[in-house]
Write an enzyme that holds these catalytic residues in place. Structure first.
Site, short mmCIF file in Angstrom:
data_model
loop_
_atom_site.label_atom_id
_atom_site.label_comp_id
_atom_site.label_asym_id
_atom_site.label_seq_id
_atom_site.Cartn_x
_atom_site.Cartn_y
_atom_site.Cartn_z
N GLU A 25 -6.81 4.90 7.59
CA GLU A 25 -7.11 6.68 7.70
C GLU A 25 -8.21 6.45 6.32
O GLU A 25 -7.91 7.86 6.66
CB GLU A 25 -5.96 6.50 6.99
N LYS B 204 0.16 3.89 -0.56
CA LYS B 204 -0.18 5.70 0.31
C LYS B 204 -0.29 6.76 -1.07
O LYS B 204 -0.17 6.13 -2.20
CB LYS B 204 -0.11 5.69 1.55
N GLU C 192 -5.34 -5.09 10.75
CA GLU C 192 -4.65 -4.03 10.49
C GLU C 192 -4.29 -2.96 12.12
O GLU C 192 -5.79 -2.71 11.67
CB GLU C 192 -4.22 -2.77 9.62
N HIS D 203 -9.68 0.94 4.80
CA HIS D 203 -8.28 1.08 5.18
C HIS D 203 -8.63 2.32 6.24
O HIS D 203 -9.47 2.99 6.44
CB HIS D 203 -6.82 1.79 4.03
N GLY E 146 2.13 2.48 10.96
CA GLY E 146 2.78 3.44 10.11
C GLY E 146 4.33 3.98 11.50
O GLY E 146 4.61 4.88 11.80
N SER F 118 2.96 -2.06 9.91
CA SER F 118 5.01 -1.86 10.77
C SER F 118 5.58 -3.20 9.95
O SER F 118 6.35 -3.29 10.81
CB SER F 118 4.95 -1.47 11.86
N ASN G 102 1.01 -1.09 0.15
CA ASN G 102 0.31 -0.07 -0.26
C ASN G 102 0.81 0.96 -0.29
O ASN G 102 1.62 1.75 0.85
CB ASN G 102 -0.95 0.15 1.46
#
Ligand code: PGA
Length: 248
Positions: free
Chosen positions: A96, A12, A165, A94, A171, A211, A10
């Protein structure tokens, strides 16, 4: 149980043409384990470009899409457009999208339903925040997020990969331990056996994301209920090859 390992990258909102060329050249050089399905999630504006340069063993995904085929939705892209440029996957839900852009379970379900109807395959993301984990709500949250997807997926489970996730691991450099990840994957599979079907529970692939690096991937990949990874930061780096090959 014959679940093919599936590793997604991903990117991003990262990369430009130069960096994209480097990433793709590195993946071409590989070598990549032929038993692993590889999917790279690229920014919408580069979907067409990436699709035109990737080798056949790499699938391309959008990182989001809207819930209808076309119309007055300024700034959005549809599954029909994603397919039109040759990509076959989309990442939906996701964290985010959920946290920064305020996407709720219902909207994500509508997007998943429309993407599947349009013939795209879907990586559907779920996961708890740190606060939710610390207050003992991990399962409740993950089950609620997955429950919202059940009617949207219907009998299209073969076109869906779930990505667990934990938000606190994304991150942050704080990977979930293999035991923490395996625990959630196993209980999600158990929940699916009861709420979807045993067949779905046995066959659906559940990726871990948060991560993942070259050094954490082997131990995570060896867990019985972890069927792949969704990789952010490290998917921009040469070590992505090592992560793809975690089980070989
Ligand atoms: P990360 O991101 O690997 O950089 O933690 C994972 C993701 O958001 O999919």
């Amino acid at each position: 149980m014959g679940r093919k390992f599936v590793v997604g990258g991903n990117w991003k909102m990262n990369g430009d043409k130069n960096q994209i060329n480097e990433i793709i050249n590195n993946l071409k050089k590989g070598p990549l384990d032929p038993n692993v399905e590889v999917i790279i999630g690229v920014p919408a504006i580069y979907l067409s470009y990436v699709q035109s340069i990737v080798p056949d063993n790499i699938n391309v995904a959008a990182q989001n899409c809207w819930k209808v085929a076309k119309g007055a939705f300024t700034g959005e892209i549809s599954p029909a457009m994603i397919k039109d440029v040759g990509a076959s996957w989309v990442i939906l839900g996701h964290s985010e999208r959920r946290t920064i852009f305020g996407e709720k379970d219902d909207l994500i379900a509508e997007k998943v339903a429309h993407a599947l109807e349009s013939g795209l395959k879907v990586i559907a993301c779920i996961g708890e925040t740190l606060e939710e984990r610390e207050s003992g709500k991990t399962e409740e949250v993950v089950f609620r997020q997955t429950k919202a997807l059940l009617p949207a997926i219907g009998n299209n489970w073969d076109k869906v990969v779930l990505a667990y996730e934990p938000v606190w691991a994304i991150g942050t450099g704080k990977t979930a331990s293999p035991a923490q990840a395996q625990e959630v994957h196993a209980s999600l599979r158990n929940w699916l056996a009861k709420n979807a079907s045993q067949e779905v529970a046995d066959s659906v692939r559940i990726q871990y994301g948060g991560s993942v690096t070259g050094s954490s991937c082997k131990e995570l990949g060896a867990c019985p209920d972890i069927d792949g990874f969704l990789v952010g930061g490290a998917s921009l780096k040469p070590e992505f090859v090592e992560i793809i090959n975690a089980t070989s």
